[in-house]
Scaffold this active site. Structure first.
Site, PDB file in Angstrom:
ATOM      1  N   PRO A   2      38.069  43.387  35.016  1.00 37.63           N
ATOM      2  CA  PRO A   2      39.517  43.103  34.661  1.00 37.63           C
ATOM      3  C   PRO A   2      40.037  43.254  33.313  1.00 37.63           C
ATOM      4  O   PRO A   2      39.489  42.531  32.321  1.00 37.63           O
ATOM      5  CB  PRO A   2      39.730  41.799  35.222  1.00 37.63           C
ATOM      6  CG  PRO A   2      38.526  40.883  35.382  1.00 37.63           C
ATOM      7  CD  PRO A   2      37.444  42.235  34.972  1.00 37.63           C
ATOM      8  N   GLU A   3      40.858  43.911  32.955  1.00 36.14           N
ATOM      9  CA  GLU A   3      41.372  43.781  31.403  1.00 36.14           C
ATOM     10  C   GLU A   3      42.652  42.872  31.611  1.00 36.14           C
ATOM     11  O   GLU A   3      43.070  42.602  32.802  1.00 36.14           O
ATOM     12  CB  GLU A   3      41.542  45.110  30.753  1.00 36.14           C
ATOM     13  CG  GLU A   3      40.224  45.907  30.939  1.00 36.14           C
ATOM     14  CD  GLU A   3      40.346  47.138  30.039  1.00 36.14           C
ATOM     15  OE1 GLU A   3      41.185  47.245  29.117  1.00 36.14           O
ATOM     16  OE2 GLU A   3      39.508  48.255  30.280  1.00 36.14           O
ATOM     17  N   HIS A  93      28.554  37.725  47.774  1.00 26.98           N
ATOM     18  CA  HIS A  93      28.796  37.030  46.273  1.00 26.98           C
ATOM     19  C   HIS A  93      29.917  36.311  46.182  1.00 26.98           C
ATOM     20  O   HIS A  93      30.621  36.210  45.213  1.00 26.98           O
ATOM     21  CB  HIS A  93      28.819  38.533  45.426  1.00 26.98           C
ATOM     22  CG  HIS A  93      27.556  39.203  45.276  1.00 26.98           C
ATOM     23  ND1 HIS A  93      26.421  38.676  44.880  1.00 26.98           N
ATOM     24  CD2 HIS A  93      27.224  40.769  45.630  1.00 26.98           C
ATOM     25  CE1 HIS A  93      25.516  39.687  45.017  1.00 26.98           C
ATOM     26  NE2 HIS A  93      26.034  40.941  45.480  1.00 26.98           N
ATOM     27  N   ARG A 112      28.322  40.143  39.605  1.00 31.81           N
ATOM     28  CA  ARG A 112      27.515  40.203  38.488  1.00 31.81           C
ATOM     29  C   ARG A 112      27.262  38.884  37.916  1.00 31.81           C
ATOM     30  O   ARG A 112      26.501  38.598  36.995  1.00 31.81           O
ATOM     31  CB  ARG A 112      27.930  41.252  37.344  1.00 31.81           C
ATOM     32  CG  ARG A 112      27.589  42.753  37.702  1.00 31.81           C
ATOM     33  CD  ARG A 112      28.258  43.618  36.783  1.00 31.81           C
ATOM     34  NE  ARG A 112      27.539  43.781  35.499  1.00 31.81           N
ATOM     35  CZ  ARG A 112      27.829  44.676  34.705  1.00 31.81           C
ATOM     36  NH1 ARG A 112      28.868  45.420  34.554  1.00 31.81           N
ATOM     37  NH2 ARG A 112      27.135  44.921  33.533  1.00 31.81           N
ATOM     38  N   ARG A 155      39.124  45.549   7.048  1.00 28.46           N
ATOM     39  CA  ARG A 155      37.989  45.626   8.200  1.00 28.46           C
ATOM     40  C   ARG A 155      37.282  47.157   8.291  1.00 28.46           C
ATOM     41  O   ARG A 155      38.032  48.202   8.282  1.00 28.46           O
ATOM     42  CB  ARG A 155      38.682  45.472   9.581  1.00 28.46           C
ATOM     43  CG  ARG A 155      39.014  44.033   9.528  1.00 28.46           C
ATOM     44  CD  ARG A 155      39.220  43.309  10.860  1.00 28.46           C
ATOM     45  NE  ARG A 155      39.322  42.031  10.992  1.00 28.46           N
ATOM     46  CZ  ARG A 155      38.718  40.917  11.040  1.00 28.46           C
ATOM     47  NH1 ARG A 155      37.637  41.319  11.269  1.00 28.46           N
ATOM     48  NH2 ARG A 155      39.481  39.971  10.968  1.00 28.46           N
TER      49      ARG A 155
END
Length: 274
Positions: A2-3, A93, A112, A155
């Site tokens: 997910p973003e 899971h 995961r 940066r």
DNA sequence: CGGCGGTCCTGTCAGC
DNA sequence: TGCTGACAGGACCGCC
């Protein structure tokens, strides 16, 4: 998985399903995910009613009726799926199952186990270790070209890594970093500090645009992402560079390239992204 | 402080 | 078919 768009989609789905509901039973099948579960995890959730659901970065914040908040992060492979009826089996899971007072099951599944959960005092969320140093929310008005220009100033990292740095701007993961740099015509290799204000204006607005379009599409399903309804997203059909190594650029027909930056794949068009 | 690489864990897929 | 290695949506930590 997910973003920001995927987490936002899940938050909206969960809001519709469980605001006002009470957790009558919570089952936790593990001691830890990325981090250990907090002490008395189950006990502190049972008989609690859900008052609101919000999001900060990629954290789902489930506000409860006793002044505490359940924080959930889905890591790379986590899901939160609402089942409207009792299931008679548990997937391999499934790590946490919330049973509500309408007979629904809200299932947290994460192969995961890079995800995490914690319970915090609602008034102290912003002081939480994992929240306190987070950067700007990209969908707010306060995230704009000027703010981006300011945060990138000096940066020396490639701009792609900078926009994926959650201490600067949150929620932009690998997919949407690649896509927003493409639609901005900016090379992912450019050093962050070298972007002009004008380029930052473009990039900030493309980040917003890509994220909003992805939310509208219900997120992106690469492999196994699903919303809380169990439905896949379809923004992956709109990818212009992500996962398209060797295929023709939609704009100029050059081959899309793949390189590795910060250990992650970057996809871009060497011709369109100067 | 900034920047970089390693690491947590499981699953899938390409290539041999 | 089966093994091996690369790679995957994230982000913390320690080292320089």
């Amino acid at each position: 998985m997910p973003e920001l768009p995927e987490v936002e989609t899940i938050c909206r789905g969960l809001s519709g399903a469980i605001i006002g509901r009470k957790f009558i039973k919570v089952q936790n099948f593990r001691e830890n995910l990325r981090f250990p579960f907090p002490v008395n995890f189950v006990k502190n959730l049972e008989d609690r009613k859900v008052e609101a659901i919000t999001r900060r970065a990629k954290y789902i914040l489930i506000h409860l009726d006793n002044g505490t908040t359940l924080m959930v992060h889905l890591g790379m492979s986590g899901r939160m799926v609402v089942h409207n009826a009792l299931r008679n089996s548990r997937d391999k899971h499934d790590h946490v199952i919330f049973h509500d007072d309408m007979g629904k099951e809200i299932v947290f599944n994460d192969p995961r186990r890079f995800g995490m959960m914690d319970i915090v005092n609602s008034s102290a969320i912003n002081e939480h270790k994992l929240i306190k140093d987070l950067g700007l929310e990209p969908l707010l008005d306060s995230f704009n070209g000027q703010a981006l220009h300011e945060m990138l100033k000096g940066r020396k990292v490639p701009v792609k890594l900078a926009i994926m740095n959650a201490n600067l701007v949150v929620g932009v993961g690998n997919i949407y970093a690649c896509e927003s740099l493409f639609s901005s015509g900016i090379s992912p290799l450019r050093l962050a500090g070298s972007l002009s204000l004008e380029e930052c204006n473009t990039l900030a607005s493309e980040i917003k645009k890509v994220l909003l379009e992805a939310i509208k599409a219900g997120g992106s399903t690469l492999k196994d992402y699903v919303a809380s309804s169990g439905e896949a997203g379809y923004f992956q059909h709109n990818f212009k560079v992500y996962g398209r190594e060797g295929q023709p650029c939609v704009t100029c027909d050059d081959e899309i390239k793949r390189i590795v930056q910060g250990g992650r794949s970057t996809f871009y068009c060497g011709n369109c992204q100067g």
